[in-house]
Write a protein that holds these residues in place. Structure first.
Motif, PDB file in Angstrom:
ATOM      1  N   ARG A  10      55.973  44.667 -26.457  1.00 16.45           N
ATOM      2  CA  ARG A  10      56.171  43.330 -26.991  1.00 16.45           C
ATOM      3  C   ARG A  10      55.051  42.922 -27.933  1.00 16.45           C
ATOM      4  NH1 ARG A  10      57.303  38.077 -23.345  1.00 16.45           N
ATOM      5  NH2 ARG A  10      55.333  37.338 -24.172  1.00 16.45           N
ATOM      6  N   VAL A  42      59.890  41.472 -30.989  1.00 14.57           N
ATOM      7  CA  VAL A  42      59.636  40.063 -30.700  1.00 14.57           C
ATOM      8  C   VAL A  42      59.700  39.815 -29.195  1.00 14.57           C
ATOM      9  CG1 VAL A  42      60.423  37.695 -31.111  1.00 14.57           C
ATOM     10  CG2 VAL A  42      60.632  39.411 -32.905  1.00 14.57           C
ATOM     11  N   GLN A  43      60.707  40.362 -28.567  1.00 14.44           N
ATOM     12  CA  GLN A  43      60.946  40.020 -27.167  1.00 14.44           C
ATOM     13  C   GLN A  43      61.802  41.101 -26.531  1.00 14.44           C
ATOM     14  OE1 GLN A  43      60.064  38.220 -24.526  1.00 14.44           O
ATOM     15  NE2 GLN A  43      60.802  36.186 -25.073  1.00 14.44           N
ATOM     16  N   LEU A  44      61.555  41.348 -25.259  1.00 14.02           N
ATOM     17  CA  LEU A  44      62.430  42.239 -24.500  1.00 14.02           C
ATOM     18  C   LEU A  44      63.250  41.385 -23.545  1.00 14.02           C
ATOM     19  CD1 LEU A  44      60.069  45.178 -23.549  1.00 14.02           C
ATOM     20  CD2 LEU A  44      62.242  45.415 -24.726  1.00 14.02           C
ATOM     21  N   TYR A  52      64.715  42.664 -28.899  1.00 14.61           N
ATOM     22  CA  TYR A  52      64.823  41.606 -29.908  1.00 14.61           C
ATOM     23  C   TYR A  52      63.798  41.925 -30.990  1.00 14.61           C
ATOM     24  CZ  TYR A  52      64.528  36.590 -31.360  1.00 14.61           C
ATOM     25  OH  TYR A  52      64.502  35.398 -32.033  1.00 14.61           O
TER      26      TYR A  52
END
Lengths: 78, 46, 699
Positions: A10, A42-44, A52
């Motif tokens: 991340r 950006v994000q998991l 993401y």
């Protein structure tokens, strides 16, 4: 061994070096997933999947399986 | 006289309603043949 | 003389294309379907300066002209078919200032078709917020176009856009790059073979699966056979083409656009951190769902009670004011209660569509997809199945159409098959009236029992959908690539105008679509309930009078007895009693049986049917609900709608496949009768069994 998108943690960034076109649909390429473009995780999602990403300014989510067909070179944190 | 008019109106309404239902559900106008999506036909499922 | 020009709005999803469409057309729009397919066609009229009228089509959102779905095909088919009556005189490409790079890909493709093309850069109000500045003159020069910088949110630049559309003759039609460089030899050969055709058009015909109008097919049909390359080679070329286009775009934007990151404020990251969090994300999602159901139940009860009373007194008034006769009865007992049965659900349906529209508009729906993908995959579904499952709470038909963007065929098929289990708005009328009859009032943790029951029914719907998906995933032997891409759009405050138009449009089509059928069915039902064959019906008065003569009933009671005797021996009574043995074990009488049978046209007909059946022959000013509450079980005595029969009925409606339109859509989307027939048989049989068990267990 070369890193793939699936190896990003991340917040980490990288540059796409190659995409194996058999496994990657055209749609993903059209959204900017092309060699030379910068990518950031950006994000998991919960359970670490899907991922993401911010590719070349476009925010999208793909599954880890697809991400593992996209080769990248990690760049250092900014 | 009044009863006759009322009965005529009722049957007209009934016939219209039945025609509408039949048209909607049983006899559907033949549509232009178009490629429908299904199976692995590359419509949205690459 | 006023002339009309055709304008096509084209753009990526999430660029605010629909806002631009709404800003241009306002209420002057209509939504239909493209002939023969179920892709939504939005068109409208806009008055431009100097008396020019524009006919505007809002084409489905697409990322490129390489179509991968039915919706995207519509775009190509229109742009390639010069003979189509909607063929655009001008293409307006809508882009979003924050995603200009990606949006321009589609723009360069459309430029290659040599149609006058205008570039709209929307969301200009976000530029300073994101630290973006643009050199419009430079961009106009290199992209060979005019640019309209607008903000639909602030309503800025719309007049300028209208001006530019009206002056479409000033637009250059040259392509902005030469894409044929990717394989010069191949394209030279192609050009030699078909000298009269546009090269890019040929290329699209070769690479895409396009349906052409008749006239075009003859000249272009041959191109499809111009296959000197394998499929894999073509795909590699398409990839090269995409890279080439991006190179061009990157070069243009390097000078035309500057982004000062230090100026950018990032709300997205903060919101994403919470909304996609492994605990908070799910919690928030659950709370949102809970709020929606409480709202549908609580907030709409006031207008609903009002509508119910109005229609009841309208019936009464009609009966008193008009000369008595068959047609007056039809109005008062058939048409008005039938209409009331549909109008009453407008508040709830409007609320439901309102919430769905807000979730979609704000960008939250994509986060739900992201959050749910891993979970849904365990059941053989995709994260994208969440959208059909949620919009299935409005109507299964658009929900099944919304499965088109699921990439894997297996995941898509399973989603189509299980979506009808979700509680659609047509079930809502049935649920609401039965819940209010059999579930006691009272509150638990601030939520009413009735709202909780409704919530439970929704959960049962979702639960059954998910469990059947799991089973289907194990049974179905379909190999297909699993693949998943979803754009995560920026968070936006939903625009009032967009949400309002969606709600109006959807509610209108619900009322008029379902309304017509309900009206027709209530007329037929009234007829069947008011006329009958043979002695028993025609001489009902004499028979009943003779039967009850010893009891010396008063006028009122006698009238009631005659009416119910007539109903029992009317056409509908005879049919109903014929099917009664099949449904008695579920706790229903023949009247409910008739309502269930007529529900196969559309579920919401249930309430209208009962309203019609119960109001035939009765002339008091009772509401539908009061009439249902007063019904007596013919065998057991006591009220017909008890807790047991009510629950049984609720469960039957939760599981049964009672919607012909859904079956038709499933047939169309799966291109086979196999799946809709299986759905009908399995779901209805399951519903029967569950309802049977429930009633026998609870009674």
């Amino acid at each position: 061994m070369q890193d793939t998108l699936a190896h990003l943690k991340r917040g980490e960034k990288g540059i796409i070096t190659d995409v194996s076109s058999i496994h990657i649909p055209l749609k993903l390429l059209e959204m900017g997933c092309l060699p030379g473009n910068a990518v950031q995780l950006v994000q998991l999602a919960p359970f670490q999947d899907p991922m993401y990403l911010n590719i070349n300014g476009t925010h999208l989510a793909i599954r880890k399986e697809t991400a593992s067909h996209i080769l990248i070179e990690k760049t250092t944190h900014e | 006289m009044n009863t006759i008019i009322q009965n005529i109106l009722v049957f007209t309404a009934l016939i219209l309603a039945v025609m509408f239902i039949v048209k909607t559900y049983i006899w559907s106008p033949k549509k232009k043949k178009t490629k429908a999506c299904g199976g692995d036909d590359n419509c949205g499922c690459h | 003389m006023s002339k009309q020009i055709n304008v096509a709005l084209i753009g990526n999803p999430n660029t605010g294309k629909t806002s631009v469409f709404n800003a241009l057309t306002g209420l002057n729009q209509k939504v239909g379907n493209y002939p023969g397919i179920t892709v939504e066609k939005k068109e409208g009229i806009c008055k431009l300066p100097r008396g020019v009228k524009a006919h505007i089509i809002d084409l489905p959102g697409t990322y490129s002209l390489n179509a991968s779905s039915l919706d995207e095909n519509v775009v190509i088919e229109l742009l390639l078919n010069k003979n189509d009556k909607d063929f655009p005189d001008i293409a307006v490409v809508v882009s979003d200032v924050e995603n200009l790079k990606r949006n321009l890909l589609l723009f360069t493709q459309i430029k290659d078709l040599e149609i006058p093309t205008l570039l709209v850069i929307n969301m200009a109000d976000r530029m300073s917020y994101k630290g973006i500045s643009l050199d419009i003159d430079y961009l106009e020069e290199h992209l060979q176009t005019k640019i309209a910088l607008i903000s639909t949110r602030k309503n800025e630049g719309i007049n300028n856009l209208k001006n530019l559309i009206a002056n479409l003759k000033d637009l250059p039609i040259k392509p902005c790059l030469n894409a044929s460089e990717i394989d010069q030899d191949y394209f030279d050969n192609l050009r030699k073979a078909f000298p009269n055709q546009l090269l890019y058009k040929l290329w699209l015909v070769i690479t895409q699966d396009v349906n052409f109008g008749k006239t075009d097919r003859n000249e272009i049909g041959a191109v499809a056979n111009f296959k000197t390359k394998s499929k894999a080679d073509l795909k590699r070329l398409q990839q090269k083409e995409t890279i080439k286009r991006y190179q061009f775009i990157n070069n243009v934007l390097k000078k035309g656009q500057t982004i000062d990151i230090s100026q950018a404020k990032d709300l997205r990251t903060k919101l994403d951190r919470i909304l996609t969090h492994k605990v908070w994300g799910y919690t928030i999602f659950f709370v949102i769902l809970l709020t929606i159901f409480q709202a549908i139940y609580d907030w709409s009860s006031i207008p609903m009670d009002f509508i119910d009373t109005v229609f009841a007194s309208l019936s009464e008034w009609t009966k008193n004011m008009l000369p008595s006769g068959a047609f007056t009865n039809l109005l008062a007992e058939g048409i008005i209660p039938g209409l009331g049965g549909i109008v009453i659900f407008i508040p709830q349906i409007a609320f439901l569509f309102l919430f769905i529209a807000v979730l979609e508009e704000s960008g939250y729906m994509s986060r739900v997809v992201f959050l749910m993908d891993r979970v849904m995959r365990r059941f053989g579904l995709s994260g994208k199945s969440v959208v059909p499952l949620i919009s299935g709470t409005a109507c299964a038909i658009p929900a099944i159409m919304a499965t088109r963007n699921i990439e894997s065929w297996k995941e898509r098929l399973i989603t189509i098959l299980v979506t009808p289990f979700t509680t659609c708005s047509a079930r809502l009328p049935v649920y609401l009236i039965i819940i209010s009859l059999v579930i006691p009032e009272g509150r638990f943790l601030g939520l009413s029992y009735q709202a909780l029951t409704l919530m439970l029914l929704y959960l049962i719907g979702f639960g059954t959908a998910v469990i059947s998906a799991y089973i289907l995933n194990k049974i179905l032997k379909i190999k297909s690539k699993t693949f998943f891409v979803i754009e995560m759009p920026n968070y936006k405050l939903p625009m009032f105008k967009n949400v309002a138009l969606t709600v109006i449009e959807k509610t209108k089509s619900f009322v008029f679509g379902a309304g017509k059928i309900i009206l027709a069915i209530s007329i037929v039902l009234w007829f069947l309930a008011s006329y009958g064959p043979g002695e028993q019906f025609n001489n009902a008065e004499t028979i009943v009078k003779a039967e009850y003569a010893p009891q010396n009933l008063n006028e009122e009671d006698l009238k009631q007895k005659i009416a119910s005797h007539k109903l029992e021996h009317s056409f509908i009574g005879i049919t109903g009693r014929a099917i009664e043995p099949a449904i008695r074990p579920l706790g229903y009488d023949w009247k409910i049986g008739i309502a269930i049978v007529s529900s196969f046209a559309a579920r919401e007909v249930f309430v209208g049917t009962l309203a019609t059946i119960y109001s035939v022959g009765s002339d008091d000013e009772a509401t539908i609900k009061n009439r249902m509450a007063a019904e007596v079980n013919p065998i057991l005595g006591g009220p017909l709608f008890t807790f047991a029969s009510g629950i049984s009925l609720l469960l039957f409606y939760a599981f049964a496949m009672q919607c012909m339109s859904t079956l038709a859509i499933v047939k169309r989307e799966t291109n086979s009768w196999k799946w809709p027939v299986l759905q009908l048989v399995i779901m209805t049989a399951f519903a029967y069994i569950v309802a049977l068990i429930a009633f026998q267990f609870l009674k």
